[in-house]
Design a protein around this motif. Structure first.
Motif, mmCIF file in Angstrom:
data_model
loop_
_atom_site.group_PDB
_atom_site.id
_atom_site.type_symbol
_atom_site.label_atom_id
_atom_site.label_comp_id
_atom_site.label_asym_id
_atom_site.label_seq_id
_atom_site.Cartn_x
_atom_site.Cartn_y
_atom_site.Cartn_z
ATOM 1 N N GLY A 205 65.430 37.460 38.920
ATOM 2 C CA GLY A 205 65.654 38.279 37.739
ATOM 3 C C GLY A 205 64.382 38.614 36.986
ATOM 4 N N ALA A 206 63.259 38.067 37.414
ATOM 5 C CA ALA A 206 61.972 38.430 36.805
ATOM 6 C C ALA A 206 61.700 39.910 37.038
ATOM 7 C CB ALA A 206 60.848 37.586 37.399
ATOM 8 N N VAL A 207 60.905 40.520 36.153
ATOM 9 C CA VAL A 207 60.631 41.960 36.264
ATOM 10 C C VAL A 207 59.208 42.247 36.715
ATOM 11 C CG1 VAL A 207 62.350 42.478 34.510
ATOM 12 C CG2 VAL A 207 59.942 42.242 33.838
ATOM 13 N N GLY A 208 58.417 41.203 36.945
ATOM 14 C CA GLY A 208 57.050 41.435 37.383
ATOM 15 C C GLY A 208 56.357 40.141 37.743
ATOM 16 N N ILE A 209 55.179 40.309 38.327
ATOM 17 C CA ILE A 209 54.339 39.160 38.668
ATOM 18 C C ILE A 209 52.876 39.508 38.416
ATOM 19 C CG2 ILE A 209 55.833 38.080 40.397
ATOM 20 C CD1 ILE A 209 54.131 39.483 42.571
ATOM 21 N N ASN A 210 52.081 38.464 38.201
ATOM 22 C CA ASN A 210 50.637 38.553 38.392
ATOM 23 C C ASN A 210 50.380 38.234 39.862
ATOM 24 O OD1 ASN A 210 50.256 39.006 35.701
ATOM 25 N ND2 ASN A 210 49.209 37.072 35.286
ATOM 26 N N PHE A 211 49.507 39.021 40.472
ATOM 27 C CA PHE A 211 49.195 38.819 41.887
ATOM 28 C C PHE A 211 47.683 38.930 42.054
ATOM 29 C CE2 PHE A 211 48.918 40.574 46.317
ATOM 30 C CZ PHE A 211 49.273 39.394 46.958
ATOM 31 N N GLU A 212 47.047 37.825 42.404
ATOM 32 C CA GLU A 212 45.590 37.771 42.348
ATOM 33 C C GLU A 212 44.926 37.989 43.700
ATOM 34 O OE1 GLU A 212 44.972 32.971 41.948
ATOM 35 O OE2 GLU A 212 46.106 34.027 40.394
ATOM 36 N N ASP A 213 43.651 38.395 43.620
ATOM 37 C CA ASP A 213 42.928 38.715 44.851
ATOM 38 C C ASP A 213 41.961 37.628 45.305
ATOM 39 O OD1 ASP A 213 40.847 39.103 43.019
ATOM 40 O OD2 ASP A 213 40.729 41.278 43.312
ATOM 41 N N GLN A 214 41.900 36.517 44.595
ATOM 42 C CA GLN A 214 41.069 35.425 45.094
ATOM 43 C C GLN A 214 41.760 34.747 46.277
ATOM 44 O OE1 GLN A 214 40.717 31.609 43.106
ATOM 45 N NE2 GLN A 214 42.160 32.290 41.528
ATOM 46 N N VAL A 215 40.968 34.127 47.129
ATOM 47 C CA VAL A 215 41.508 33.387 48.264
ATOM 48 C C VAL A 215 41.902 32.000 47.767
ATOM 49 C CG1 VAL A 215 41.050 32.462 50.562
ATOM 50 C CG2 VAL A 215 40.060 34.675 49.877
ATOM 51 N N ILE A 216 43.192 31.754 47.642
ATOM 52 C CA ILE A 216 43.666 30.474 47.138
ATOM 53 C C ILE A 216 43.275 29.363 48.112
ATOM 54 C CG2 ILE A 216 45.672 29.108 46.424
ATOM 55 C CD1 ILE A 216 45.204 31.465 44.597
ATOM 56 N N GLY A 217 42.598 28.346 47.593
ATOM 57 C CA GLY A 217 42.173 27.237 48.428
ATOM 58 C C GLY A 217 40.963 27.544 49.278
ATOM 59 N N GLY A 218 40.369 28.729 49.078
ATOM 60 C CA GLY A 218 39.199 29.121 49.852
ATOM 61 C C GLY A 218 38.096 29.616 48.939
ATOM 62 N N THR A 219 37.282 30.506 49.445
ATOM 63 C CA THR A 219 36.171 31.040 48.661
ATOM 64 C C THR A 219 36.251 32.555 48.604
ATOM 65 O OG1 THR A 219 34.738 31.146 50.617
ATOM 66 C CG2 THR A 219 34.669 29.122 49.299
ATOM 67 N N GLY A 220 35.718 33.109 47.531
ATOM 68 C CA GLY A 220 35.621 34.551 47.405
ATOM 69 C C GLY A 220 36.952 35.253 47.207
ATOM 70 N N LEU A 221 36.927 36.551 47.415
ATOM 71 C CA LEU A 221 38.093 37.396 47.227
ATOM 72 C C LEU A 221 38.550 37.958 48.567
ATOM 73 C CD1 LEU A 221 36.898 39.534 44.156
ATOM 74 C CD2 LEU A 221 37.929 37.254 44.155
ATOM 75 N N HIS A 222 39.842 38.280 48.634
ATOM 76 C CA HIS A 222 40.331 38.997 49.801
ATOM 77 C C HIS A 222 39.635 40.360 49.869
ATOM 78 C CE1 HIS A 222 43.624 36.294 50.941
ATOM 79 N NE2 HIS A 222 43.912 36.173 49.654
ATOM 80 N N PRO A 223 39.252 40.822 51.041
ATOM 81 C CA PRO A 223 38.718 42.186 51.162
ATOM 82 C C PRO A 223 39.708 43.192 50.571
ATOM 83 C CG PRO A 223 38.457 40.988 53.218
ATOM 84 C CD PRO A 223 39.323 40.135 52.344
ATOM 85 N N ILE A 224 39.189 44.279 50.060
ATOM 86 C CA ILE A 224 40.055 45.268 49.411
ATOM 87 C C ILE A 224 41.184 45.714 50.345
ATOM 88 C CG2 ILE A 224 40.186 47.610 48.496
ATOM 89 C CD1 ILE A 224 37.498 47.245 47.239
ATOM 90 N N ASP A 225 40.863 46.039 51.578
ATOM 91 C CA ASP A 225 41.892 46.536 52.495
ATOM 92 C C ASP A 225 43.008 45.515 52.700
ATOM 93 O OD1 ASP A 225 40.469 48.852 52.748
ATOM 94 O OD2 ASP A 225 39.685 48.430 54.751
ATOM 95 N N ALA A 226 42.622 44.250 52.786
ATOM 96 C CA ALA A 226 43.629 43.203 52.973
ATOM 97 C C ALA A 226 44.500 43.068 51.736
ATOM 98 C CB ALA A 226 42.945 41.878 53.296
ATOM 99 N N GLN A 227 43.887 43.121 50.561
ATOM 100 C CA GLN A 227 44.659 42.990 49.329
ATOM 101 C C GLN A 227 45.572 44.194 49.117
ATOM 102 O OE1 GLN A 227 45.027 40.343 47.854
ATOM 103 N NE2 GLN A 227 45.700 40.682 45.760
ATOM 104 N N VAL A 228 45.090 45.355 49.484
ATOM 105 C CA VAL A 228 45.919 46.561 49.396
ATOM 106 C C VAL A 228 47.175 46.398 50.249
ATOM 107 C CG1 VAL A 228 46.013 48.950 50.236
ATOM 108 C CG2 VAL A 228 44.168 48.227 48.708
ATOM 109 N N THR A 229 47.013 45.890 51.448
ATOM 110 C CA THR A 229 48.163 45.689 52.344
ATOM 111 C C THR A 229 49.146 44.694 51.743
ATOM 112 O OG1 THR A 229 46.767 46.152 54.264
ATOM 113 C CG2 THR A 229 48.852 45.038 54.678
ATOM 114 N N ARG A 230 48.637 43.672 51.099
ATOM 115 C CA ARG A 230 49.505 42.673 50.479
ATOM 116 C C ARG A 230 50.274 43.277 49.299
ATOM 117 N NH1 ARG A 230 46.377 38.230 48.443
ATOM 118 N NH2 ARG A 230 47.860 36.634 49.107
ATOM 119 N N ILE A 231 49.600 44.085 48.488
ATOM 120 C CA ILE A 231 50.277 44.743 47.369
ATOM 121 C C ILE A 231 51.346 45.698 47.877
ATOM 122 C CG2 ILE A 231 49.964 46.383 45.469
ATOM 123 C CD1 ILE A 231 47.161 45.086 45.059
#
Length: 257
Positions: free
Chosen positions: A108-134
């Motif tokens: 029933g939630a209407v939204g989420i925060n969705f982050e681009d950092q690599v959880i448990g890793g280093t750095g950020l997901h590449p833009i293309d990878a994060q776009v696919t996830r979104i």
């Protein structure tokens, strides 16, 4: 306001550059009721707060089912739009991101925060990878018939290892991500850790998405953030930390008496 889609539309409408929605972050149904009683227009959890209230640390150590159950209980308790800090949706894989997002939509939630950092890793997901996830999240929201608010968070200003990046380059990279995330179906752009007024203004001007910032001690006040074009102001783990500090002090006064 009981229909999820009605709540989702109302939540979208609150994101007005220059007249930001204030989200004083909560962690459970009890804190949701307290913040609602104070006059909140919408509710938002913080992942560190939800985890900490259950004896876990941040970064998806809280079992996902507990996060889902907590969201469902808040939705049942308070008739306000709820957005959930869902971190990285508990998987780097787009297919699982979509599955997990659908489970959150079903609370029933209407939204989420969705982050681009690599959880448990280093750095950020590449833009293309994060776009696919979104895109995977947006596809599930469309299947569910909910105008789900995907608040795409960038950790350009918070992720360890990025502290030495040139500030102009960091801002440019964040704007590039904001545009890519918008094209992928994101609804908002969250830049926690960004505190400089000129950079906040530049991001708000360049971003095709309403911009969300998080309050820190060094942040401008709410009025100034509105003038800079911010559309959403969050408080992150601050309210939970303050509440726990107050509880500790109250208990200490009793034990020391």
């Amino acid at each position: 306001m009981t229909d999820q889609q009605d709540r989702a539309r109302a939540f979208h409408a609150l994101h007005v550059p220059g007249d930001p929605v204030i989200l004083f972050n909560i962690w459970d149904a009890g804190s949701a009721l307290a913040v609602a009683d104070a006059g909140a227009k919408a509710l938002a959890t913080g992942s560190a707060s939800v985890a900490g209230a259950r004896g876990y640390s941040d970064a998806e150590t809280l079992p996902m089912q507990q996060a889902l159950t907590n969201a469902e209980r808040i939705v049942d308790a308070v008739d306000l739009p709820l957005t959930v800090d869902f971190e990285g949706a508990y998987s780097p894989e787009p297919v699982l991101v979509g599955v997990h997002a659908r489970a959150m939509i079903e609370t029933g939630a209407v939204g989420i925060n969705f982050e681009d950092q690599v959880i448990g890793g280093t750095g950020l997901h590449p833009i293309d990878a994060q776009v696919t996830r979104i895109m995977a999240i947006r596809a599930e929201a469309e299947r569910a018939g909910v105008d789900f608010f995907i608040n795409a968070r960038t950790d350009m200003w918070l992720k360890a290892g990025l502290a030495t990046v040139d500030e102009d380059a960091r801002l440019g990279a964040a704007i590039e991500r904001a545009k890519a995330y918008a094209d992928a179906g994101a609804s908002g752009f969250f830049a926690p850790g960004l505190t400089d007024e000129s950079q906040i203004a530049a991001l708000c001007e360049a971003s095709p998405l309403p911009v969300n910032v998080m309050m820190f001690d060094a942040m401008p006040d709410t009025r100034r953030l509105a003038e800079l074009g911010v559309a959403r102001i969050s408080y992150g783990p601050g309210p939970w930390r303050d509440a726990m500090a107050a509880l500790t002090e109250a208990a200490r006064a009793v034990f020391d008496a």
